[in-house]
Design an enzyme around this catalytic site. Sequence first.
Site, PDB file in Angstrom:
ATOM      1  N   ASP A  45       0.769  -1.161   0.032  1.00 21.47           N
ATOM      2  CA  ASP A  45       0.091   0.019  -0.164  1.00 21.47           C
ATOM      3  C   ASP A  45       0.773   1.319  -0.182  1.00 21.47           C
ATOM      4  O   ASP A  45       2.159   0.995   0.217  1.00 21.47           O
ATOM      5  CB  ASP A  45      -0.665   0.106   1.229  1.00 21.47           C
ATOM      6  CG  ASP A  45      -1.710   0.989   1.339  1.00 21.47           C
ATOM      7  OD1 ASP A  45      -2.470   1.564   0.560  1.00 21.47           O
ATOM      8  OD2 ASP A  45      -1.818   1.939   2.665  1.00 21.47           O
ATOM      9  N   ASP A  47      -0.241   5.209   1.039  1.00 17.77           N
ATOM     10  CA  ASP A  47      -0.356   5.959   1.807  1.00 17.77           C
ATOM     11  C   ASP A  47      -0.381   5.418   3.340  1.00 17.77           C
ATOM     12  O   ASP A  47      -0.873   4.387   3.819  1.00 17.77           O
ATOM     13  CB  ASP A  47      -1.899   6.808   1.619  1.00 17.77           C
ATOM     14  CG  ASP A  47      -1.939   7.473   0.355  1.00 17.77           C
ATOM     15  OD1 ASP A  47      -0.863   7.792  -0.141  1.00 17.77           O
ATOM     16  OD2 ASP A  47      -3.195   7.703  -0.314  1.00 17.77           O
TER      17      ASP A  47
END
Length: 252
Positions: A45, A47
Amino acid sequence: MALSSLKSNLQFATLKTLSLVSISAMTPQQSVKEVLRTADCVCFDVDSTVIRDEGIDELAKFCGKGEDVKRLTAEAMCGNMTFQEALKKRLDIIRPTVGQIKEYLEKFPIHLTPGVAELVKVLQERGVAVYLVSGGFRSLIDPVADLLSIPRSNIYANRLKFYFNGEYAGFDENEPTSRSGGKPLVIRRLKEQHGYQKLVMIGDGATDAEASPPADAFIGFGGNVVREEVQKRAPWFVTSFQELTDALIVQK
């Protein structure tokens, strides 16, 4: 000769049984560590995982819409609404223009999470394919991939749409990462297209946790923010990328 053969077979059967017992005796965390050590693909991922910020929150702040969007982001990451619903609501508030995106990229520095660059380098040196799979925006993630020497073709993220005058026109709803269940779909496609046998997903949010399965293992990351629900669901939850790098270097 027959006795010798029987003895050999018994020894082999004993070793095989011990091996199976050893594997079955692994804790969930040990099992995930073993998958990481033998992985041929790792997906991150972005963020609050690869970077320290939530990109959409920072863009909203830059556009003067910070507080409203931050609240919606927190709700989305805790699984309180569908991802697509949260994405649409946040973008309808921000309505970023092409000019604002360009200015943001020029003025806002990328804050890589400590240790992630080293981890990606170690993975790549081992021949592991590295991908960025994000519910964020490709236009903000491209520079992150460049910093980490990850090919832009290895990015799966959302695309913003604009009118000819540069005004915000929505987002591409055909991108799997624009909706709940999108990350598992990306993982499934990667495994089907490239034949990855052991794929690990690493992230801080509910959408990352739900990607395993089809990911063979999920590692929860809390180095920037600890989400209680993710911590509960992750067989292995870390607060530093150094923990992952150390686990790999031991087996290098």
